[in-house]
Motif scaffolding. Structure first.
Motif, short mmCIF file in Angstrom:
data_model
loop_
_atom_site.label_atom_id
_atom_site.label_comp_id
_atom_site.label_asym_id
_atom_site.label_seq_id
_atom_site.Cartn_x
_atom_site.Cartn_y
_atom_site.Cartn_z
N GLY A 262 0.82 -1.20 0.00
CA GLY A 262 0.00 0.00 0.00
C GLY A 262 0.85 1.26 0.00
N SER A 263 1.95 1.23 0.77
CA SER A 263 2.86 2.37 0.79
C SER A 263 3.51 2.59 -0.57
CB SER A 263 3.93 2.13 1.87
OG SER A 263 4.85 3.18 1.90
N SER A 264 3.93 1.47 -1.21
CA SER A 264 4.53 1.57 -2.56
C SER A 264 3.54 2.12 -3.57
CB SER A 264 5.05 0.20 -3.01
OG SER A 264 6.05 -0.27 -2.14
N TYR A 265 2.29 1.69 -3.46
CA TYR A 265 1.26 2.17 -4.38
C TYR A 265 1.04 3.67 -4.21
CZ TYR A 265 -3.41 3.03 -6.26
OH TYR A 265 -4.47 3.56 -6.96
N MET A 266 0.96 4.14 -2.98
CA MET A 266 0.78 5.56 -2.74
C MET A 266 1.96 6.37 -3.25
SD MET A 266 -2.20 5.80 -1.60
CE MET A 266 -2.11 7.57 -1.35
N SER A 268 3.90 5.54 -5.82
CA SER A 268 3.82 5.58 -7.29
C SER A 268 2.74 6.55 -7.76
CB SER A 268 3.56 4.17 -7.83
OG SER A 268 2.28 3.70 -7.42
N ILE A 269 1.66 6.63 -7.03
CA ILE A 269 0.59 7.59 -7.37
C ILE A 269 1.09 9.03 -7.22
CG2 ILE A 269 -1.61 8.52 -6.55
CD1 ILE A 269 -1.98 6.13 -8.28
N ASN A 270 1.85 9.27 -6.14
CA ASN A 270 2.39 10.61 -5.93
C ASN A 270 3.38 10.99 -7.02
OD1 ASN A 270 0.89 10.95 -3.58
ND2 ASN A 270 2.51 10.12 -2.26
N GLU A 271 4.22 10.02 -7.45
CA GLU A 271 5.18 10.29 -8.52
C GLU A 271 4.45 10.56 -9.84
OE1 GLU A 271 7.92 7.08 -8.77
OE2 GLU A 271 8.78 7.43 -6.77
N LEU A 272 3.38 9.80 -10.11
CA LEU A 272 2.61 10.02 -11.34
C LEU A 272 1.96 11.40 -11.33
CD1 LEU A 272 1.39 9.00 -14.00
CD2 LEU A 272 -0.44 7.92 -12.64
N ASP A 273 1.38 11.77 -10.21
CA ASP A 273 0.75 13.10 -10.11
C ASP A 273 1.78 14.20 -10.27
OD1 ASP A 273 -1.74 12.04 -9.75
OD2 ASP A 273 -1.70 12.13 -7.55
N ALA A 274 2.98 14.01 -9.67
CA ALA A 274 4.04 15.03 -9.79
C ALA A 274 4.48 15.19 -11.24
CB ALA A 274 5.22 14.64 -8.91
N LYS A 308 5.54 5.78 -15.47
CA LYS A 308 5.07 5.99 -14.09
C LYS A 308 3.63 5.51 -13.94
CE LYS A 308 8.12 9.88 -13.01
NZ LYS A 308 8.93 9.13 -12.03
N TYR A 309 2.83 5.68 -14.97
CA TYR A 309 1.46 5.17 -14.95
C TYR A 309 1.46 3.63 -14.88
CZ TYR A 309 -3.26 4.00 -16.48
OH TYR A 309 -4.53 3.47 -16.57
N SER A 310 2.32 3.03 -15.71
CA SER A 310 2.42 1.56 -15.71
C SER A 310 2.89 1.04 -14.34
CB SER A 310 3.40 1.10 -16.80
OG SER A 310 2.94 1.49 -18.08
N SER A 311 3.84 1.82 -13.74
CA SER A 311 4.32 1.43 -12.41
C SER A 311 3.20 1.50 -11.38
CB SER A 311 5.48 2.33 -12.00
OG SER A 311 5.89 2.04 -10.69
N ALA A 312 2.36 2.57 -11.47
CA ALA A 312 1.25 2.71 -10.52
C ALA A 312 0.24 1.59 -10.70
CB ALA A 312 0.57 4.07 -10.72
N VAL A 313 -0.03 1.21 -11.96
CA VAL A 313 -0.95 0.10 -12.21
C VAL A 313 -0.39 -1.20 -11.64
CG1 VAL A 313 -2.01 -1.32 -14.01
CG2 VAL A 313 -2.01 1.17 -14.22
#
Length: 393
Positions: A262-266, A268-274, A308-313
């Motif tokens: 869950g921490s890794s997912y959050m 990756s989401i923050n990196e994608l948004d940035a 980064k999107y692929s990483s978040a998925v």
């Protein structure tokens, strides 16, 4: 003046003797011992004195008409003193004995004889188990739910009691037994014994109870405990240390893994948004200035959004798997508590002592494992699990 004081003291003493409440048998130490009495008019407080079996006296003062004490199990005496307005004892009650007992959940083992014809039904019968005390309450009910009158209970020791019933109101059908100790500690045995007019009726009762037992094997109490805290139901059922410890361990490890995912997912989401925010800023700056360097920077940043999107998925999928593993272990923990009971004591014909029956799941012992030879003069040991029932005398 002295005569008036003497008369007042006598009045208080009479009230104290009349209003005092006491208990011959008080409950377990873990919740304390509570002494309570009716308040005395115009009392300035009370002094409670407790005397143990060695004669040692402890004293407590209180303004209330009750007091909570921590006492180990044993025999005691107590008396209540009424305080005057100067804080001195004006009169004491008589010493009153009481007993503190450690209240534990009673246990019952199968009856040595559990089938009776109505004409042969004994007036007294013995109950074997554990944690019997003078405060143990016995409740017998017939198959219709009617309570069977109990004339007397004779506690031989903590593991044996003799119960006497009224033969004029002898039960019929399947009789259940419930034992209750103080502090809401109780246990119940359905179909503790059977009573019928004929042998055929007895056989029919046994057959019916066996069918009911086979179809209703879900242990709701243990399952609910394990649902609240994994492993609690297994501990309650007195299963092996391994079966008790494995489920909380698995759930804890799976929970830690799910938290990490869950921490890794959050992240990756923050990196994608940035990256998306940076792309918007670079594009806006390029359109305003027309600087080619900003265009190259915006283009490079744009190419980073897709990975980064692929990483978040990917992290989202990993989180889903981790939560699935956590849920699987949690459900298996509840199922094990609900459908797979712990050791039970049963009576086997031809034996004097009850037999403990325990379900087992284990590796086959070394001598029973088959050796399979492979290339290179090496061999593999085939792993085999054993599922069965263990009997212990």
């Amino acid at each position: 003046m002295l005569n008036k004081r003497f008369q007042k003291s006598n009045t208080i003493a009479a009230l104290l003797v009349g209003f005092l409440f006491f208990s011959l048998s008080l409950g377990a130490k873990e919740e304390g011992v509570k002494l309570e009495w009716r308040p005395i008019p115009d009392a300035g407080g009370y002094q409670v004195e407790i005397k143990d079996s060695r004669g040692k006296i402890t004293r407590e003062k209180t303004n209330a008409s009750q007091i909570q004490l921590e006492l180990p199990p044993g025999a005691y005496e107590h008396r209540i003193g009424v305080l005057n307005k100067y804080g001195r004892v004006s009169v004491f009650s008589a010493w009153i004995p009481f007993e503190v007992i450690l209240s534990q959940k009673p246990e019952v083992i199968a009856a040595e004889k559990n089938k009776f014809l109505t004409k042969d039904m004994p007036e007294s019968f013995e109950i074997k188990g554990k944690h019997f005390t003078e405060a143990t309450k016995v409740i017998l009910k017939d198959s219709k739910g009617n309570e069977i009158p109990v004339k007397s209970i004779d506690i031989k020791n903590s593991e044996t009691m003799v119960v006497t019933i009224d033969k004029k109101k002898a039960p019929e059908g399947a009789v259940s037994l419930r034992l209750e100790n103080p502090r809401n500690k109780s246990t119940e045995k359905e179909n503790y014994f059977f009573v019928a007019e004929t042998e055929d009726e007895l056989a029919a009762l046994e057959s019916k109870s066996s069918y009911s037992g086979a179809s209703g094997t879900f242990d709701l109490g243990a399952a609910a405990r394990s649902a609240v805290l994994p492993g609690w139901g297994q501990y309650y059922q007195k299963k092996s240390t391994f079966r008790t410890a494995i489920f909380p361990s698995l759930v804890l490890v799976a929970g830690g893994y799910a938290a990490a995912r869950g921490s890794s997912y959050m992240s990756s989401i923050n990196e994608l948004d940035a990256a998306r925010q940076s792309n918007i800023l670079y594009n806006s700056a390029f359109l305003q200035s027309g600087d080619p360097a900003l265009f190259n920077l915006a283009l490079y940043n744009y190419t980073q959004i897709s990975p980064k999107y692929s990483s978040a998925v990917g992290e989202y999928n990993q989180l889903g798997i981790a939560l699935g593993i956590l849920g699987f272990f949690y459900i298996i923990n509840v199922v094990d508590a609900g459908f797979f009971p712990g050791p039970k004591q049963v009576k086997v014909e031809g034996t004097d002592a009850p037999v403990t029956v325990s379900p087992i799941l284990r590796n086959a012992i070394e001598s029973e494992k088959a050796a399979t030879y492979a290339s290179g003069n090496s061999y593999l040991l085939q792993q085999r699990m054993e599922l069965g029932v263990e009997f212990a005398w």
